[in-house]
Design a protein around this motif. Structure first.
Motif, PDB file in Angstrom:
ATOM      1  N   LYS A  26      14.886  64.710 101.193  1.00  0.00           N
ATOM      2  CA  LYS A  26      15.965  65.644 101.227  1.00  0.00           C
ATOM      3  C   LYS A  26      16.252  66.182  99.730  1.00  0.00           C
ATOM      4  CE  LYS A  26      16.493  66.695 105.396  1.00  0.00           C
ATOM      5  NZ  LYS A  26      16.079  67.995 105.863  1.00  0.00           N
ATOM      6  N   LYS A  27      15.956  65.422  99.098  1.00  0.00           N
ATOM      7  CA  LYS A  27      15.932  65.300  97.792  1.00  0.00           C
ATOM      8  C   LYS A  27      15.792  66.635  97.000  1.00  0.00           C
ATOM      9  CE  LYS A  27      17.812  61.028  96.925  1.00  0.00           C
ATOM     10  NZ  LYS A  27      17.986  59.741  95.937  1.00  0.00           N
ATOM     11  N   CYS A  28      13.949  66.937  97.344  1.00  0.00           N
ATOM     12  CA  CYS A  28      13.079  67.490  97.022  1.00  0.00           C
ATOM     13  C   CYS A  28      13.694  69.591  96.526  1.00  0.00           C
ATOM     14  CB  CYS A  28      12.109  67.756  97.776  1.00  0.00           C
ATOM     15  SG  CYS A  28      10.767  69.075  97.177  1.00  0.00           S
ATOM     16  N   TYR A  29      13.560  69.587  95.589  1.00  0.00           N
ATOM     17  CA  TYR A  29      14.155  70.611  95.341  1.00  0.00           C
ATOM     18  C   TYR A  29      12.652  71.977  95.011  1.00  0.00           C
ATOM     19  CZ  TYR A  29      15.341  70.076  90.342  1.00  0.00           C
ATOM     20  OH  TYR A  29      15.229  69.785  89.188  1.00  0.00           O
ATOM     21  N   GLN A  30      11.581  71.719  95.721  1.00  0.00           N
ATOM     22  CA  GLN A  30      10.736  72.273  95.225  1.00  0.00           C
ATOM     23  C   GLN A  30      10.623  72.739  93.619  1.00  0.00           C
ATOM     24  OE1 GLN A  30       8.282  73.666  97.477  1.00  0.00           O
ATOM     25  NE2 GLN A  30       8.989  71.650  98.343  1.00  0.00           N
ATOM     26  N   CYS A  31      10.731  72.011  92.664  1.00  0.00           N
ATOM     27  CA  CYS A  31       9.712  72.591  91.301  1.00  0.00           C
ATOM     28  C   CYS A  31       8.770  72.572  90.750  1.00  0.00           C
ATOM     29  CB  CYS A  31      11.040  71.364  89.885  1.00  0.00           C
ATOM     30  SG  CYS A  31      10.130  69.682  90.439  1.00  0.00           S
ATOM     31  N   ALA A  32       7.756  71.503  91.623  1.00  0.00           N
ATOM     32  CA  ALA A  32       6.472  71.775  91.650  1.00  0.00           C
ATOM     33  C   ALA A  32       5.921  70.657  90.046  1.00  0.00           C
ATOM     34  CB  ALA A  32       5.724  72.905  91.685  1.00  0.00           C
TER      35      ALA A  32
END
Length: 393
Positions: A26-32
Motif C-alpha cells: 500500500k506504500k506504492c504511489y506509482q512513481c515508476a
C-alpha cells in the motif's frame, strides 16, 4: 453506448499478499522508480510498476497469470531505490510464493506451507512414518536399540529393499507428477488469447529453447551479473545448484546400481550392482562428498545473503527460511550420519540417520509447494517467454 468494464478488487487476496511478505504494497504511489531502476525489465510494458498497482487493486487473476512476475530476478535494486519503502521486489516474490502454493492440490498443503503453524504437521508426517518403520523392524528382528556389537548398518533398522527405497520412489514420482501438473497449469495461464505469430514464420523447437536457456542463463547465472553482481548470492546459488546436481546424480547411480539387477537379470540382462556403504575412494562416493562440499558452501552463501537482506529491512518470511532450514538439516544429518557410522557411534548414528530420512522426505515430498519449486516453475516460465519470442531484457 459503450459499457465500461468494472474492476472488482479481491480484498482477501490483498490481505493474503500482505501476510506472506507483501505488507508494504500500500506504500506504492506509482512513481515508476522501480521500472526505471530495474536493469533487466523490458522497455516495452516494463515491470514491476504495473504489478504494484495490480496488487493494490487486488487483481488476483491478472497477477497469478502474469509471466513478468517470473522474469523478475529478485535482485532487490527496485526495493533499495524505492522512495516510499514499498519493496516491489518483495511484492513480486510474495506473488510467486502464492502462485506456488495454489498451482497444485491438495489445497491444504499450500496452507501448511504458508506459516510456521503448519510446521508440526509437515514434520510429523514423515517423523511418524519412519518411526513406525524403526519400531516394526526392531520388533520383527527382536533387536533392541542400540544394536549390540558389530558395525553401524543403517539398513538393519531402515531396510532399503522393502521400506525406504519404495517409499522414496513413490514420493519421487508423486513430486514429478505434481510438477508436471503445475507446469502445465502455469503455462496454460500464460497462453495469449488468439493465435501466435512467430518471427520468421517458423515455430521454435521447445527442446532447443530449453537447452539454450540452460546454457545461456541458468547454469552460468548470467542475470546475477546483469543485476549488478551480487557475488555472495551468485556463489551461493551456483554452489547449491551444482551440489544438488552432484548429489542427485549419486542418488540416481546408486538406485540404478541397486535395483537394476533386480529388474534386468530376469530378462537376461546382467549389469554390475552397487551396494552400500561404499568405500570413501569409490568414484560415486567421491562425487557425493564433492556435492556435499558444494552444498555447504552454497548454503553458507545463501544464509549470509538472507541475513544481510533482513538487516536491510527486506524482511524474510517463513517461506524463505523454511527452505534454507530444511536443506541445512538434510546436509548436517547426512554428513553426521556418515561420520557417526565411520566412528561406529551407535547411540547417535541411528537417531541422526532417522532425522536425515525425515528431512529428505520433507525436501522432496513438499517440493512442488516450496520455494525450491521455482527451479521448475521459473525455468518453465523463462523457457515459455523465449518460446514466444520474449526475453527478460
Amino acid at each position: 453506448m459503450t459499457t465500461m468494464p468494472r474492476i472488482t478488487p479481491d480484498l482477501e487476496f490483498i490481505k493474503e499478499l500482505q501476510a506472506v511478505g507483501g505488507e508494504s504494497v500500500k506504500k506504492c504511489y506509482q512513481c515508476a522508480t522501480c521500472s526505471v531502476a530495474c536493469p533487466i525489465s523490458p522497455s516495452g510494458n516494463p515491470y514491476p510498476r504495473k504489478e504494484m498497482i495490480w496488487a493494490q487493486w487486488g487483481l488476483k487473476d491478472r497477477l497469478l497469470t502474469d509471466i513478468d512476475v517470473w522474469l523478475c530476478h529478485n535482485c532487490g535494486t527496485c526495493s533499495d531505490l524505492c522512495p516510499r519503502g514499498a519493496n516491489p521486489g518483495d511484492i513480486l516474490a510474495a506473488i510467486r510464493n502464492m502462485t506456488y502454493r495454489n498451482l497444485v492440490g491438495p489445497s491444504f498443503m499450500g496452507k501448511l506451507m504458508s506459516s510456521a503453524k503448519g510446521l508440526p504437521v509437515l514434520v510429523g508426517i514423515p517423523a511418524v512414518l519412519f518411526l513406525a518403520i524403526w519400531i516394526i523392524v526392531a520388533t520383527i528382528k527382536g533387536t533392541a536399540f542400540p544394536l549390540e556389537g558389530g558395525d553401524v548398518v543403517f539398513g538393519s533398522l531402515f531396510p532399503g529393499d522393502y521400506t525406504i527405497d519404495p517409499i522414496f520412489m513413490v514420493v519421487f514420482f508423486f513430486m514429478v507428477f505434481k510438477f508436471y501438473s503445475g507446469v502445465k497449469k502455469l503455462l496454460k495461464s500464460f497462453a495469449p488469447e488468439g493465435g501466435v505469430v512467430y518471427l520468421g514464420g517458423k515455430k521454435p523447437n521447445p527442446i532447443r529453447v530449453l537447452v539454450e536457456l540452460f546454457l545461456d542463463e541458468i547454469l552460468p547465472h548470467k542475470k546475477f551479473s546483469d543485476c549488478g553482481g551480487f557475488t555472495l548470492r551468485r556463489i551461493g546459488h551456483l554452489c547449491t545448484i551444482f551440489g544438488f546436481i552432484a548429489l542427485a546424480t549419486v542418488t540416481g547411480v546408486v538406485a540404478a546400481g541397486h535395483w537394476g539387477p533386480v529388474f534386468l537379470e530376469p530378462l537376461g540382462i546382467h549389469i554390475h550392482g552397487i551396494h552400500t556403504p561404499m568405500s570413501q575412494f569409490n568414484p560415486v562416493k567421491l562425487l557425493a562428498n564433492i556435492g556435499a562440499l558444494l552444498l555447504v558452501v552454497g548454503l553458507v552463501g545463501l544464509t549470509v545473503s538472507r541475513v544481510l537482506k533482513d538487516k536491510a529491512k527486506h524482511a524474510s518470511t517463513f517461506y524463505d527460511w523454511y527452505l534454507l532450514g530444511v536443506i541445512w538439516v538434510v546436509f548436517l544429518t547426512g554428513m553426521g550420519s556418515q561420520l557417526l557410522r565411520l566412528a561406529n557411534i551407535k547411540y547417535l548414528a541411528y537417531p541422526v540417520y532417522y532425522l536425515h530420512l525425515v528431512s529428505v522426505f520433507m525436501l522432496i515430498a513438499y517440493l512442488p509447494w516450496s520455494k525450491l519449486g521455482h527451479m521448475v516453475y521459473r525455468t518453465a516460465a523463462l523457457a515459455y517467454a523465449r518460446y514466444l519470442g520474449r526475453k527478460a531484457v
